[in-house]
Structure formats: C-alpha cells, structure tokens
Motif scaffolding. Structure first.
Motif, PDB file in Angstrom:
ATOM      1  N   UNK A   1       0.849  -1.185   0.000  1.00  0.00           N
ATOM      2  CA  UNK A   1       0.000   0.000   0.000  1.00  0.00           C
ATOM      3  C   UNK A   1       0.887   1.238   0.000  1.00  0.00           C
ATOM      4  N   UNK A   2       0.456   2.263  -0.695  1.00  0.00           N
ATOM      5  CA  UNK A   2       1.237   3.505  -0.715  1.00  0.00           C
ATOM      6  C   UNK A   2       1.222   4.187   0.642  1.00  0.00           C
ATOM      7  N   UNK A   3       0.233   3.849   1.462  1.00  0.00           N
ATOM      8  CA  UNK A   3       0.155   4.382   2.819  1.00  0.00           C
ATOM      9  C   UNK A   3      -0.686   3.439   3.653  1.00  0.00           C
ATOM     10  N   UNK A   4      -0.375   3.383   4.937  1.00  0.00           N
ATOM     11  CA  UNK A   4      -1.179   2.571   5.847  1.00  0.00           C
ATOM     12  C   UNK A   4      -2.296   3.372   6.499  1.00  0.00           C
TER      13      UNK A   4
ATOM     14  N   UNK B   1     -13.602  -3.975   8.872  1.00  0.00           N
ATOM     15  CA  UNK B   1     -13.504  -4.866  10.025  1.00  0.00           C
ATOM     16  C   UNK B   1     -14.555  -4.580  11.100  1.00  0.00           C
ATOM     17  N   UNK B   2     -14.839  -3.325  11.359  1.00  0.00           N
ATOM     18  CA  UNK B   2     -15.831  -2.954  12.370  1.00  0.00           C
ATOM     19  C   UNK B   2     -16.725  -1.867  11.784  1.00  0.00           C
ATOM     20  N   UNK B   3     -18.035  -2.064  11.816  1.00  0.00           N
ATOM     21  CA  UNK B   3     -18.953  -1.053  11.297  1.00  0.00           C
ATOM     22  C   UNK B   3     -20.077  -0.780  12.269  1.00  0.00           C
TER      23      UNK B   3
ATOM     24  N   UNK C   1     -10.421   0.152  10.867  1.00  0.00           N
ATOM     25  CA  UNK C   1      -9.494  -0.735  10.172  1.00  0.00           C
ATOM     26  C   UNK C   1     -10.174  -1.414   8.985  1.00  0.00           C
ATOM     27  N   UNK C   2      -9.432  -1.497   7.892  1.00  0.00           N
ATOM     28  CA  UNK C   2      -9.906  -2.137   6.667  1.00  0.00           C
ATOM     29  C   UNK C   2      -8.857  -3.133   6.183  1.00  0.00           C
ATOM     30  N   UNK C   3      -9.303  -4.276   5.747  1.00  0.00           N
ATOM     31  CA  UNK C   3      -8.398  -5.289   5.201  1.00  0.00           C
ATOM     32  C   UNK C   3      -8.505  -5.300   3.681  1.00  0.00           C
ATOM     33  N   UNK C   4      -7.371  -5.320   3.025  1.00  0.00           N
ATOM     34  CA  UNK C   4      -7.299  -5.374   1.570  1.00  0.00           C
ATOM     35  C   UNK C   4      -6.837  -6.765   1.170  1.00  0.00           C
ATOM     36  N   UNK C   5      -7.580  -7.397   0.276  1.00  0.00           N
ATOM     37  CA  UNK C   5      -7.244  -8.740  -0.204  1.00  0.00           C
ATOM     38  C   UNK C   5      -7.089  -8.698  -1.723  1.00  0.00           C
TER      39      UNK C   5
ATOM     40  N   UNK D   1      -3.113 -10.532   1.717  1.00  0.00           N
ATOM     41  CA  UNK D   1      -3.865  -9.462   2.367  1.00  0.00           C
ATOM     42  C   UNK D   1      -2.963  -8.548   3.178  1.00  0.00           C
ATOM     43  N   UNK D   2      -3.427  -7.334   3.333  1.00  0.00           N
ATOM     44  CA  UNK D   2      -2.776  -6.322   4.158  1.00  0.00           C
ATOM     45  C   UNK D   2      -3.878  -5.423   4.700  1.00  0.00           C
ATOM     46  N   UNK D   3      -3.507  -4.352   5.383  1.00  0.00           N
ATOM     47  CA  UNK D   3      -4.546  -3.531   5.997  1.00  0.00           C
ATOM     48  C   UNK D   3      -4.141  -2.065   6.045  1.00  0.00           C
ATOM     49  N   UNK D   4      -5.142  -1.221   6.248  1.00  0.00           N
ATOM     50  CA  UNK D   4      -4.906   0.211   6.453  1.00  0.00           C
ATOM     51  C   UNK D   4      -5.948   0.733   7.423  1.00  0.00           C
TER      52      UNK D   4
END
Length: 757
Positions: free
Chosen positions: A648-651, A684-686, A735-739, A749-752
């Motif tokens: 990711x270009x930024x977390x 992840x949480x809404x 928090x959001x997970x990218x897959x 996967x990673x997250x930001x």
C-alpha cells in the motif's frame, strides 16, 4: 368518370385543425437545426389526446405485422386501426427474417407508420439481446452471464457494440436489455440473462454493455446504434423462492448499497435511454405503481431523463394480479402517476386514458410528461430526419468476420476451468487419441466442431444418448431414465481413450417462467435426470472423464466435481461454443474465465453469495462440508501464477486521500495465459453489520511464460461508503483489510486505517 371521396366529419375537423395551426409551429418540429427539447415542445401541442396516448403504447408485431409470401408488408385490421393515431413502437418486427429482408421490411413498416399518422411521427422498433440481437441472421454471442465470467469489460463493450450496430442495420431502435439485476438465487430461471451476483462486477458489465449498444451515445443520432433499456428496476431476480412474479423482500440498506448501484451507473455513467420497471413488488409496493422508486429515486435523485417502460402487461396486472388497484382504470392512473411512460403490450391500461381525462382533465399533464420523454427519445435517435436503413450497408455490416471472430474470442475468455486433476488438460492434439463425445448436451455439430479444433491424429465418436426433457416450450416434462442409452454410451467410453461428457442443463430446464402454462424456475438445483449416473458410470470404466458443463443456472454439481478428472464450465456460449470449448481442451488458449457467482453444494445453503455479512459464515450445517463447492471469482488456468509484494502507498487514509495498491503477479509456468487479478476490501468494524468482503476492483492481464507484472489499484473514500444507522451514506473511521488474489478465497492481504479526524 372521376371518383368522389366523401370525407368523414371527424377527418374534416382534423383537416381544418391542422390547417389552422401556425405554419411556423407546424414546420418547427421538423427543423433539425433546433435542439431536441425545442422540437419536442413544438410537436407536443399539435397532438390530440388520442395521438398522445398512442405515443405511450407499444404493441407486439405478432398481433398482425407480418410479410406476405413475397416479403411485402402485410398488416392486420387491428394494426391498421392502431397506426392511424401513430404508436410509441412495435416489438420484434421482422425478427424471423434475415438481416436484409428485415431491413427492407422495417423500412416499409416505418414508411407506412409515418405516412399514416397526421404528423409523420416514426415508431420505435424494439428488440432484446440475450445471445446477441434476438433475431434471425445476427451474430450469436454467449449469454450475459458468460460475459460476466470473462471479467473483461472492454470485451463486453465490443460485444454490445456489435449488437447495437447489427440491430440498427435491421431497422431496430431500442433494446429491452441489458439486465442490471443481481442474480443470487439459482432457482430463478432467468439467471443467465444477468451478469452475476456481485454489485461491482454487474456495474462494470452493464455500463459497458449500454455504452457499447448505444455507440457511446453518439451512435444514436448517427443512426449506427440503438438505445438501451436497463432492467428490471428494481430487485428483480431475487424473488422469494426463486419463483418469477413472487414477492421481493430486500432491506432498504441492501437496496441502496447493493441493488441500486448498477442502475444508477446505467443512468449517470452510461446514459441509458430507457429503464424498464420490475415485474414484482418491492417490500410490498408494486414496482409499476411505486412513485418513490420510479420518480423519486430514478429521476429526482439520479436525474434520469429517458423513458420508463412497463414490463409485459404489468400496468394492467396492478389490478388483476397484484391487486393493488380497485379497477383497471385505477391501475392505469397508478402506473402513470408512478412514472411509467410506455405501456408494453396491454390492450387495456393506457387505452383507458382518453376517457379518464374527460372525467379528470389534470391527468393530461401526466400524459404530456410521458409523451415528452417518448418524443425526445425519437428525436435523439434521429428518426424524424433519417427514419430508414440503407439496404446497401446491411449485408456487409451484419455477421461481419470481425463480429464472428469476436464471438469466438469472447467464448475463450469466458470458459472457466473448475478442476484439472493431474493436469489432464490440455490434451495433446498431435498424440493419436480416440475420444468419445457423450451426453445429453451433445449437438449435431459438436463432433465436426471438435474435429475443426483437433488434428487428424485425433478421432471422435459422438452419442447424445438421451434428452433431458420432452422439449415442450411451456411446461416441459422430465424424461424417464433410459438404461439402454446409458449403457450404449458406457460401451463407447470403454472403446475410447477418454470421454468428454456434455452435461448440465438446456433452454428447457432454465427459462423465463410466466404462469402455470410456462414454467422455468426450479425447486432444486441438482442436475436433472440421469446425468449424475452417467458421469459415475463413465468414471467407473477407468478411462479419464472430462466434464463440459453447459447450463443457464448455477447447479449443485457435487457428483460431476467428484467424478470428473477435469471440469470446464461453459455456461451458454456463442454459436461457436463447442469449437471454442475444443480449442480450450486442446490448448489453443488457456482458460481465463472466473465464476461470476458462488456455486453452492446444495440448495439448502441459499442464500449464499460471497459478499454476505460476516456473521452468515459463523458456522456450517450438520452433515455438510463448510463453504461453497466453488467460490465467487474462482477459475483455474493452464498456467501457474504467483502473487507477491502486496503493498500500500500508505497505511493511513483520510476522507480526502487515496491509497495505491500494488501487487506483483508472475507467470511461473511455460504457458502464455490471462489472469484476473481481483481486489476485495473488508470493513472490520462497522456501525451496522458489514459484508464479509466486497469486490472493489479487478484487472485482466496477460503474461508470457516467466513474465511478471505489477498490477495497480486505487482505493478512494467512495469505495468505503455504506448506508449507516440513520440510512444515510457514511464513511467510518477504522481498520480495513485489503485482499488481492485469484479469487474471493485465495489472496494476499494487508490492511490500512481510515482516519476521519
């Protein structure tokens, strides 16, 4: 002796009315230098009430628009009477003629319409598109679900560009397609007419289909393309029990976040000329009588300025089927007030409007509103200035080599490899091999098409064995098991080196269901008849079995999956389908299609789409393996792809920033192949329960052996919005997970973190 013609008083009255009109006003709507709106406003006041209502009704050609034995126009008395007032349009004129004959026929029909109504208003000729233009002599492409399986929006644009051109060359002007519905219940017989279960994928497919068929909108006025009618607004395809016409219950939040976006994009991005309302109700409100939906959402929120057409007879059904109107006249008013501009097929409904206006003159304002939209469409299409087709252009433009090649290309990109045990595929066409082509979906042309794709070293024997149904178009019946036919195919398999078995379903086992006389939905999604038995017995011969799955609805193919050495999911391909399948089998191309739907193990798992809420996946069922048989986005290749370096270009992200996602994909095999790189995001949480994951981007790439490519995606704040607690769009911190990977279940996967303060 001169013949004296006595004109009826009504005609004389109309004659003097016309001549009393301002000459300037009369000519004004014919002035091509004026804007579309100016021309509409010049024409509308000239029309009588009856003529206005005629511009709000489409009838089907089967009530008396036909050709005589010489191909000349022949109209029934009923049609002649209708056309004295003009018409909004006619559905499917010339559909059973070749393109040149249809163009000549429709030119003659249009000429008659123009010359036999007072103002020379042309008619709209309407078709549909499920395998290309639904008419004789046009290029036959795969179904929309096949296009979705390609995960290639550019390819979809090209297909529908051909549809638009071939239809216009036949003299057509509008297309009651494409479908912007999501299809998430395989019991529903019309599943293959849409683009799958996912909101984002459907949005990409439907917008490119509309842009293609309309020639990027510019093709409309140039006379090269036709207008689209996105359908069925809204929620159609998710009827309770998978039964057509049944109630539709979808939460308001799901409507806004998942069901509406493809339609909104069709209006705002693709500029669809038309929208068709849904057959059903929506949370208790009949769609054809729903002003909040057809006017509030569609026009007031999204700014739609085209026309809304009813589905077949559905305004009248507000009275006699939906039972939300007290009388047929009340049903007509309900449809008109809701925002239905054109009544499709009905001989009642809007036919009542002139008499209704006498009792309530205010109704005419609503009539004028609708007629404006219809006339506007005809001016946009250039029909007042260039209503006819140049016959010299038809033959070279329909079924051009480039179009046929495109049909083959689209097949190759949509075929999905579900299983390839011990890399049995591709077969070596240069190796002496005897292959048995077996099963109920073998066609008379299958053997020849396979021979075209193979070499002289490969020999084929073919046997259909049995049909699945008795072929009755309305309500087909399953046929009894045929043990003799099964044993014959087993014996043929024993005498071959391997079998390719063609199984699944056909046009009789999945189709549009009307009422009791025309069924098409199913209470089970298991393959019908003795197909499981056939596959098991072929496997028992000890010879390899390759399954070619043909179908128009998702099937629970447990036996096929277990017994087949390889499985190719082909859905419903083009006219070259078996040749394309053979080319994949013999390695001329690597399969690159991906599943546009989730394949369940059993009907008992429904509803079962990949983007359900996370809590739906908490646990499985007794005596059943967890998860789907095959997940959304799944599809194997002859190549092997390695995903690495997901970055990711930024977390961190803010409401005013974007994040770039990069991933490296390498072809680690010696086969050139295409791969669909898919990006999913999970909140992840809404504040409300959220989907397990959602497809947000994809890209189809092609890699040579050993080649690597860095694929880039952008995450922007709009992607993360959803309908919150107060039923308003929100962007929530957290928090959001990218897959990113090859399917909805296989990814890196990673997250930001999204920061809103």
């Amino acid at each position: 002796m001169n013949k004296i013609v006595l004109l009826p008083l009504v005609f004389l009255s109309l004659f003097f009315q016309v001549n009393c009109q301002s000459k300037k006003s009369y000519v004004k709507y014919k002035d091509a230098s004026l804007s579309v709106d100016e021309r509409v406003e010049a024409l509308l006041p000239l029309l009588s009430l009856e003529e206005k209502v005629a511009q709000m009704r489409i009838f089907h050609a089967n009530i008396g628009v036909e050709a005589d034995i010489k191909g000349n126009l022949k109209l029934s008395d009923k049609v002649v009477e209708k056309l004295k007032l003009g018409t909004a349009g006619i559905k499917n004129p010339g559909e059973h003629m070749d393109a040149v004959a249809a163009a000549k026929f429709n030119n003659a029909l249009q000429k008659y319409i123009i010359e036999n109504n007072r103002w020379g208003i042309p008619g709209l000729f309407v078709t549909e598109s499920y395998n290309g233009v639904d008419a004789e002599g046009c290029t036959k492409f795969g179904r929309p679900i096949n296009s979705a399986a390609s995960f290639n929006p550019d390819l979809v644009y090209k297909i529908w560009d051909v549809v638009g051109k071939e239809a216009r060359l036949r003299g057509m002007h509008m297309c009651h397609s494409p479908e912007a519905d999501l299809v998430r219940d395989p019991r529903f017989g019309r599943m293959s007419e849409a683009f799958g279960e996912d909101t984002y994928l459907t949005t990409q497919m439907v917008t490119n289909a509309i842009k293609g068929v309309q020639g990027n909108y510019e093709g409309l006025g140039k006379g090269t393309h036709i207008g689209a009618v996105a359908k069925h607004f809204a929620g159609y395809g998710q009827v309770l029990g998978g039964s057509n016409f049944a109630a539709i219950e979808i939460s308001e939040r799901t409507l806004i976040d998942e069901i509406y976006p493809p339609f909104e994009a069709a209006v705002k991005d693709a500029k669809t000329l038309g929208v068709m309302a849904s057959h059903g109700d929506l949370n208790g409100i009949a769609s054809h009588g729903n002003p909040e939906l057809l006017t509030g959402v569609l026009r007031d929120q999204w700014g739609f300025d085209g026309y809304v057409v009813s589905d077949s007879n559905d305004i009248a059904r507000l009275y006699y089927f939906m039972k939300v109107a007290e009388t047929p006249e009340a049903a007509a008013l309900m449809g008109l007030e809701a925002g239905i501009d054109i009544d499709l097929y009905a001989e009642d409904s809007y036919a009542y409007l002139p008499e209704m206006v006498k009792k309530n003159p205010e109704i005419e304002k609503l009539i004028d509103r609708s007629v404006r939209r219809v006339l506007r469409t005809k001016f946009i299409l250039g029909l007042f200035d260039n209503p006819y087709i140049k016959i010299s252009e038809v033959e070279k433009g329909v079924r051009a080599k480039s179009s046929l090649d495109l049909a083959k290309e689209s097949d190759l990109e949509s075929i999905i490899l579900l299983k390839n045990e011990n890399n049995i595929l591709p077969l070596d066409k240069n190796k002496p091999t005897k292959i048995a082509l077996l099963g109920p979906l073998v066609k008379p042309s299958t053997k020849k098409m396979f021979e075209t794709a193979a070499s002289s070293n490969v020999s084929f024997i073919a046997e259909k064995g049995f049909d699945l149904t008795d072929g009755k178009g309305g309500a087909p019946n399953l046929l009894e098991r045929d043990p003799v036919a099964i044993e014959k195919m087993v014996d043929m398999a024993k005498n071959a080196d391997l079998s390719i078995v063609f199984v699944g379903g056909d046009e009789y086992t999945a189709k549009e269901a009307f009422f009791n006389s025309a069924l098409g939905d199913r209470a089970s999604i298991d393959p019908v008849g003795a197909q499981d038995e056939l596959v098991e017995k072929l496997k028992a011969t000890g010879k390899p079995v390759i399954v070619v799955l043909k179908h128009r609805r998702t099937l629970s193919i447990n036996v096929f999956s277990e017994q087949g050495d390889a499985i190719l999911d082909t859905w419903d391909l083009s006219e070259f389908g078996d040749e394309s399948t053979a080319r994949i089998i013999f390695g001329d191309a690597s399969p690159s299609g991906k599943l546009p739907v989730t394949v369940p193990r059993t009907i008992g798992q429904i509803p079962f789409h990949y983007s359900m809420k996370e809590i739906n996946y908490k646990k499985g069922y007794l005596f059943l393996k967890d998860g789907p048989l095959y997940p959304f986005g799944f599809g194997l290749s002859y190549a092997k792809f390695k995903y690495s370096n997901l970055k990711l270009s930024s977390n961190d992200m803010t409401p005013n920033s974007e994040i770039e996602v990069t991933v490296e994909v390498k072809n680690t095999s010696n086969v050139k192949a295409k791969e669909v790189v898919q990006m999913y995001i999970k909140d992840e949480i809404g504040s409300v329960t959220r989907p397990d994951k959602e497809l947000k981007a994809f890209e189809k790439i092609e890699l040579n052996p050993g080649e690597s490519k860095v694929v880039k995606f952008k995450i922007h704040p709009k992607m993360l919005e959803f309908t919150g607690l107060k039923m308003e769009k929100v962007l929530e911190a957290g928090d959001y997970t990218v897959m990113v990977g090859t399917s909805s279940q296989e990814y890196l996967k990673t997250s930001f973190k999204l920061k809103t303060n």
